[in-house]
Motif scaffolding. Structure first.
Motif, PDB file in Angstrom:
ATOM      1  N   ASP A 138       0.823  -1.213   0.000  1.00 45.54           N
ATOM      2  CA  ASP A 138       0.000   0.000   0.000  1.00 45.54           C
ATOM      3  C   ASP A 138       0.854   1.260   0.000  1.00 45.54           C
ATOM      4  OD1 ASP A 138      -2.367  -1.319  -0.095  1.00 45.54           O
ATOM      5  OD2 ASP A 138      -2.909  -1.035   2.005  1.00 45.54           O
ATOM      6  N   TYR A 139       2.085   1.134   0.499  1.00 44.35           N
ATOM      7  CA  TYR A 139       2.966   2.300   0.526  1.00 44.35           C
ATOM      8  C   TYR A 139       3.391   2.717  -0.884  1.00 44.35           C
ATOM      9  CZ  TYR A 139       6.180  -1.711   0.505  1.00 44.35           C
ATOM     10  OH  TYR A 139       6.804  -2.898   0.218  1.00 44.35           O
ATOM     11  N   LEU A 140       3.196   1.847  -1.865  1.00 45.54           N
ATOM     12  CA  LEU A 140       3.471   2.199  -3.261  1.00 45.54           C
ATOM     13  C   LEU A 140       2.184   2.461  -4.032  1.00 45.54           C
ATOM     14  CD1 LEU A 140       6.284  -0.357  -4.218  1.00 45.54           C
ATOM     15  CD2 LEU A 140       6.561   2.046  -3.607  1.00 45.54           C
ATOM     16  N   ILE A 141       1.127   1.667  -3.723  1.00 47.10           N
ATOM     17  CA  ILE A 141      -0.145   1.803  -4.442  1.00 47.10           C
ATOM     18  C   ILE A 141      -1.008   2.824  -3.713  1.00 47.10           C
ATOM     19  CG2 ILE A 141      -2.120   0.567  -5.414  1.00 47.10           C
ATOM     20  CD1 ILE A 141      -0.547  -2.010  -5.136  1.00 47.10           C
ATOM     21  N   GLN A 142      -0.697   4.065  -3.882  1.00 47.34           N
ATOM     22  CA  GLN A 142      -1.455   5.150  -3.277  1.00 47.34           C
ATOM     23  C   GLN A 142      -1.160   6.433  -4.045  1.00 47.34           C
ATOM     24  OE1 GLN A 142      -0.076   6.504   0.580  1.00 47.34           O
ATOM     25  NE2 GLN A 142       1.878   5.427   0.322  1.00 47.34           N
ATOM     26  N   GLU A 143      -1.985   7.423  -3.805  1.00 50.39           N
ATOM     27  CA  GLU A 143      -1.784   8.704  -4.473  1.00 50.39           C
ATOM     28  C   GLU A 143      -0.404   9.255  -4.118  1.00 50.39           C
ATOM     29  OE1 GLU A 143      -3.915  13.088  -4.950  1.00 50.39           O
ATOM     30  OE2 GLU A 143      -4.887  11.492  -3.780  1.00 50.39           O
ATOM     31  N   GLY A 144       0.390   9.540  -5.116  1.00 52.24           N
ATOM     32  CA  GLY A 144       1.739  10.026  -4.917  1.00 52.24           C
ATOM     33  C   GLY A 144       2.761   8.926  -4.824  1.00 52.24           C
ATOM     34  N   GLY A 145       2.306   7.668  -4.724  1.00 52.71           N
ATOM     35  CA  GLY A 145       3.225   6.544  -4.684  1.00 52.71           C
ATOM     36  C   GLY A 145       3.744   6.202  -6.065  1.00 52.71           C
ATOM     37  N   ALA A 146       4.770   5.376  -6.116  1.00 54.47           N
ATOM     38  CA  ALA A 146       5.343   5.007  -7.411  1.00 54.47           C
ATOM     39  C   ALA A 146       4.340   4.252  -8.272  1.00 54.47           C
ATOM     40  CB  ALA A 146       6.596   4.163  -7.201  1.00 54.47           C
ATOM     41  N   LEU A 147       3.444   3.483  -7.617  1.00 57.38           N
ATOM     42  CA  LEU A 147       2.419   2.736  -8.341  1.00 57.38           C
ATOM     43  C   LEU A 147       1.073   3.417  -8.114  1.00 57.38           C
ATOM     44  CD1 LEU A 147       3.561  -0.878  -7.343  1.00 57.38           C
ATOM     45  CD2 LEU A 147       4.374   0.545  -9.237  1.00 57.38           C
ATOM     46  N   ASP A 148       0.991   4.652  -8.518  1.00 57.46           N
ATOM     47  CA  ASP A 148      -0.172   5.504  -8.260  1.00 57.46           C
ATOM     48  C   ASP A 148      -1.350   5.066  -9.129  1.00 57.46           C
ATOM     49  OD1 ASP A 148      -2.015   7.502  -7.846  1.00 57.46           O
ATOM     50  OD2 ASP A 148      -0.571   9.134  -7.976  1.00 57.46           O
ATOM     51  N   PRO A 149      -2.442   4.538  -8.532  1.00 59.55           N
ATOM     52  CA  PRO A 149      -3.583   4.098  -9.338  1.00 59.55           C
ATOM     53  C   PRO A 149      -4.345   5.245  -9.998  1.00 59.55           C
ATOM     54  CG  PRO A 149      -4.077   3.916  -7.003  1.00 59.55           C
ATOM     55  CD  PRO A 149      -2.623   4.272  -7.103  1.00 59.55           C
ATOM     56  N   ALA A 150      -4.039   6.484  -9.588  1.00 64.21           N
ATOM     57  CA  ALA A 150      -4.655   7.633 -10.252  1.00 64.21           C
ATOM     58  C   ALA A 150      -3.958   7.945 -11.573  1.00 64.21           C
ATOM     59  CB  ALA A 150      -4.609   8.850  -9.332  1.00 64.21           C
ATOM     60  N   LYS A 151      -2.756   7.374 -11.779  1.00 64.52           N
ATOM     61  CA  LYS A 151      -2.002   7.612 -13.009  1.00 64.52           C
ATOM     62  C   LYS A 151      -1.894   6.359 -13.880  1.00 64.52           C
ATOM     63  CE  LYS A 151       1.010  11.140 -10.920  1.00 64.52           C
ATOM     64  NZ  LYS A 151       2.423  11.480 -10.568  1.00 64.52           N
ATOM     65  N   HIS A 152      -1.858   5.199 -13.229  1.00 69.87           N
ATOM     66  CA  HIS A 152      -1.635   3.947 -13.941  1.00 69.87           C
ATOM     67  C   HIS A 152      -2.724   2.936 -13.592  1.00 69.87           C
ATOM     68  CE1 HIS A 152       2.305   5.743 -14.470  1.00 69.87           C
ATOM     69  NE2 HIS A 152       2.534   5.697 -13.161  1.00 69.87           N
ATOM     70  N   ARG A 153      -2.870   1.960 -14.465  1.00 69.59           N
ATOM     71  CA  ARG A 153      -3.765   0.844 -14.135  1.00 69.59           C
ATOM     72  C   ARG A 153      -2.954  -0.181 -13.344  1.00 69.59           C
ATOM     73  NH1 ARG A 153      -7.504  -2.923 -18.185  1.00 69.59           N
ATOM     74  NH2 ARG A 153      -8.912  -3.659 -16.520  1.00 69.59           N
ATOM     75  N   VAL A 154      -3.337  -0.396 -12.098  1.00 67.58           N
ATOM     76  CA  VAL A 154      -2.593  -1.287 -11.209  1.00 67.58           C
ATOM     77  C   VAL A 154      -3.424  -2.543 -10.939  1.00 67.58           C
ATOM     78  CG1 VAL A 154      -1.457  -1.536  -8.976  1.00 67.58           C
ATOM     79  CG2 VAL A 154      -1.444   0.692 -10.147  1.00 67.58           C
ATOM     80  N   VAL A 155      -2.803  -3.689 -11.110  1.00 64.98           N
ATOM     81  CA  VAL A 155      -3.463  -4.969 -10.855  1.00 64.98           C
ATOM     82  C   VAL A 155      -2.581  -5.776  -9.904  1.00 64.98           C
ATOM     83  CG1 VAL A 155      -4.358  -7.107 -11.850  1.00 64.98           C
ATOM     84  CG2 VAL A 155      -4.526  -4.959 -13.142  1.00 64.98           C
ATOM     85  N   VAL A 156      -3.135  -6.196  -8.770  1.00 66.58           N
ATOM     86  CA  VAL A 156      -2.418  -7.059  -7.827  1.00 66.58           C
ATOM     87  C   VAL A 156      -2.936  -8.481  -8.000  1.00 66.58           C
ATOM     88  CG1 VAL A 156      -1.890  -7.542  -5.416  1.00 66.58           C
ATOM     89  CG2 VAL A 156      -2.131  -5.176  -6.181  1.00 66.58           C
ATOM     90  N   ILE A 157      -2.020  -9.439  -8.195  1.00 65.46           N
ATOM     91  CA  ILE A 157      -2.415 -10.840  -8.373  1.00 65.46           C
ATOM     92  C   ILE A 157      -1.824 -11.669  -7.237  1.00 65.46           C
ATOM     93  CG2 ILE A 157      -2.430 -12.830  -9.910  1.00 65.46           C
ATOM     94  CD1 ILE A 157      -2.039 -11.007 -12.271  1.00 65.46           C
TER      95      ILE A 157
END
Length: 731
Positions: free
Chosen positions: A443-462
């Motif tokens: 979650d420290y990456l998948i958040q607004e401002g994180g490297a894996l920002d879901p507001a900028k990229h499509r993020v899928v966790v498997i």
């Protein structure tokens, strides 16, 4: 002509939201109501519906609902269980510890709130000639008691003709609700449009994620198996199915009521919902003899019931035959059936099709290669977090075991909005690490401002197989008739994962991200599907389990094998609660010795983090993290990890790690930690030079393997390192 608008009360609750979703899929227009001004349940938020807030205890709120549009009502809104406050005649010294959670509301609040809200809904619906009301009632109306032995049925099995003898106000409130349905059914008569009532009297619900915990053992510390009405159970999906079916099933004719089969007035049908068996691992007759005197048991078990118990000792003490007769296709799940703890409902064009995961018997065809065969389908995971389960009809593993109807769980954060729709969205796939899974993973990456920002990229966790969320040993116990493979490889995982990508329409993965086991999966995807992956960010992981790493992993395996709870014949851990606790503690202590570097301990970094001493760190820094682990799941993941070897991922690599690495066309940023004892930085630096397009970007830290998962206090530098590297590679 039907208005096809269905009102769901209590729609923000777990069951209400899922009923709303199912009905919406079946073509109903949904009007949802609950006390909240805005709904918060993710399942409900994703369901097409009109939301109208209302407190059903307030008559004007109920009258303000859009009744002119409503044709059917599913009334779920209520206090959902007995109060923790007991009726005045019961003194505290007579109480036993409850087997279920009880409501904080007072007895009178439960009684008055449930009766008032039900009356208001029934009255308004009847006044507007609503065609059918499905009332969410309860088996507890027959006599749930805070004192288990206080409820003694008149006969067994309990059916709808059995007297309802509530012992507390929740059961009483449901009985009054059913009597209210009788009243309205009688008063409406034949002279006007008639409202039909179906009351669903379901048992205590077992949530989908808890189904694998069955059967229960009689807890000696509680001294009883609970009130008899707690012995039956019902899977939550069966309760949802029944509510959906009750909205449109043919209403029974008057002949069904001629002998009191369904009880209630003409125009009102009552149906008991329960599985065919009990939730206990103790035969029903033994439960009865432990609860009641011999003369009572003799009266309760007539010859016909005795014959039933002789043929199936775990038969439920309640009868579900009427529900099976009225609700088309309704067949409740049993955890004793093969793999019913993972029975799901796949929504297809032809309706709901129940599917059961199982292992196919017989030899595998010689011309088959490991992979997914047959159909795939996706259903909501039921976790309430937006995650989904992708099922495959068949998976042929690398060990040539054929598994059918198994699943992998994933979370798609969705396609972010863009000002320029011609600008392509970058898709990021995140693979999980050991015993980790969504929600909460990185979650420290998948958040607004994180490297894996879901507001900028499509993020899928498997989620990987074996982690407890995707198909795992905990879903395939020995008695279920099918087994999780002895070793589920990374290759098996990737063959499942690519079906998730296909389902989501992701042809090109902009970044495959992973830490530890997740990093290994990223390499496997890039090697097995080189044209599909543009970039890889591998954190504290490698292309193989190094020999040093295998020493650690083998110590974990043998820790399990040496434990008292290990069944060598079944190859299964079946220890007691204390044996499980002891094993997980030992497991954690081994991890503590390897997960961090010698510098971390010698420099006493743990003191800077607020731990009092080494023992405090061992207990609170490691033991707590494993306290709730499933031993068989942990063992399966250890075996997957230990078997990691990219050279074996595809026959075209011919066992060559160099050939496998050269197959990777993606750009790679490889981030080992300089003090990691699992994935040593020195060998990784040499292997990095074999890749076509890679940069070696080590994390310099005393945190060892944990440097790659920097969510803890004191890891700010490691987090900044990873954030910067991921941002660079994504451009």
């Amino acid at each position: 002509m039907s208005r096809r608008a269905t009102l769901i009360t209590g729609a923000n609750g777990r069951i209400g939201a899922k009923v709303a979703r199912r009905l919406a899929r079946d073509g109903h227009r949904i009007v949802a109501t609950d006390m909240l001004q805005r709904p918060s349940n993710p399942v409900l938020l994703e369901t097409p519906m009109e939301y109208v807030p209302a407190d059903l205890r307030i008559e004007d709120d109920v009258k303000g609902l859009p009744w002119s549009d409503i044709d059917t009502v599913v009334h779920l809104g209520a206090f959902p269980g007995p109060s923790s406050e007991v009726p005045p005649p019961i003194t505290p010294d007579k109480l036993s510890k409850s087997l279920i959670g009880l409501e904080d509301a007072t007895q009178s609040d439960v009684l008055i709130g449930n009766i008032g809200s039900t009356w208001h809904v029934f009255a308004a619906a009847s006044a507007h000639s609503v065609s059918r009301i499905v009332f969410s009632s309860s088996l507890f109306s027959y006599g749930y008691s805070h004192i288990p032995e206080a409820y003694v049925p008149r006969y067994l099995p309990i059916d709808e003709a059995h007297p309802q003898l509530p012992h507390e106000t929740y059961g009483l409130s449901k009985l009054v609700g059913e009597l209210s349905a009788d009243l309205f059914a009688r008063c409406l008569g034949e002279s006007r449009a008639k409202t039909e009532f179906i009351s669903l009297e379901f048992t205590n619900i077992v949530k989908a994620e808890n189904f694998s915990t069955l059967p229960w053992a009689v807890d000696s510390s509680k001294g009883h198996p609970g009130t008899l009405l707690m012995w039956p159970y019902c899977h939550e999906d069966d309760v949802i199915d029944a509510h959906v079916s009750a909205c449109s099933c043919p209403f029974p004719d008057s002949n069904h009521n001629s002998k009191g089969s369904f009880a209630g007035a003409s125009g009102h049908v009552r149906l008991i919902l329960a599985a065919d068996d009990t939730r206990y691992d103790t035969p029903t007759l033994e439960l009865l003899t432990s609860q009641f005197p011999a003369d009572i048991v003799q009266n309760l078990v007539p010859e016909s019931m005795a014959a039933t118990l002789a043929s199936f000792p775990y038969t439920s003490p309640v009868c579900n035959k009427r529900a099976k007769a009225v609700l088309p296709g309704w067949q409740p799940r049993s955890f004793r059936d093969q793999r019913t703890d993972n029975k799901v409902e796949a929504q297809t064009s032809s309706g709901s099709v129940p599917l059961v995961a199982r292992e196919r018997e017989g030899a595998v065809e010689s011309n088959q290669v490991p992979g997914v065969y047959g159909d795939t389908w996706v259903v909501d995971s039921g976790m309430g977090d937006g995650s989904q389960d992708l099922f495959v009809e068949s998976l042929l593993t690398e060990s040539h075991q054929v598994l059918e109807n198994i699943w992998v769980r994933f979370k798609d954060y969705g396609i972010p909005p863009r000002e320029d729709t011609t600008d392509p969205v970058k898709s990021i796939v995140v693979f999980t690490s050991f015993d980790a899974g969504h929600p909460g993973y990185v979650d420290y990456l998948i958040q607004e401002g994180g490297a894996l920002d879901p507001a900028k990229h499509r993020v899928v966790v498997i989620n990987h197989l074996g982690n407890g969320q995707s198909f795992s040993p905990s879903h395939a116990k020995p008695e279920s008739g099918q087994r999780f493979p002895d070793t589920m490889t990374y290759g098996d995982n990737i063959r499942m994962h690519v079906n998730v990508l296909d389902h989501l329409g992701i042809d090109t993965v902009s970044l495959a991200y992973g830490y530890s086991m997740g990093a290994m999966q990223s390499f496997y995807l890039a090697a097995m599907h080189p044209g599909r992956v543009e970039n890889v960010a591998a954190v504290c992981g490698g292309v193989r389990a190094q020999d040093t790493n295998k020493i650690f992993l083998n110590s974990l395996m043998h820790c399990v094998y040496a434990s008292k709870g290990w069944n060598k014949d079944l190859q299964w851990f079946e220890g007691s609660q204390q044996e499980t606790k002891d094993l997980l503690k030992a497991f954690a202590r081994i991890y503590a010795g390897w997960g961090l570097s010698s510098e971390f301990y010698e420099e006493k970094v743990y003191l800077d983090l607020g731990f009092e001493n080494l023992e405090d760190f061992s207990v609170n820094g490691y033991e707590k993290g494993f306290a709730n682990g499933d031993v068989n799941n942990l063992l399966a993941q250890v075996k997957t990890w230990c078997a990691g070897d990219l050279s074996l991922a595809d026959v075209r690599f011919n066992g060559s790690i160099e050939a496998a690495m050269k197959a990777i066309t993606a750009r790679v940023v490889w981030m080992p930690c300089t003090t990691d004892r699992y994935f040593l930085a020195g060998p990784i630096e040499r292997e990095c030079k074999v890749l076509r397009n890679a940069s070696f970007d080590p994390i310099r830290s005393p945190w060892g393997h944990r440097a790659g998962d920097p969510w803890r206090k004191g890891q700010e530098d490691q987090l900044a390192h990873i954030q910067a590297a991921v941002t660079r590679i994504l451009g």
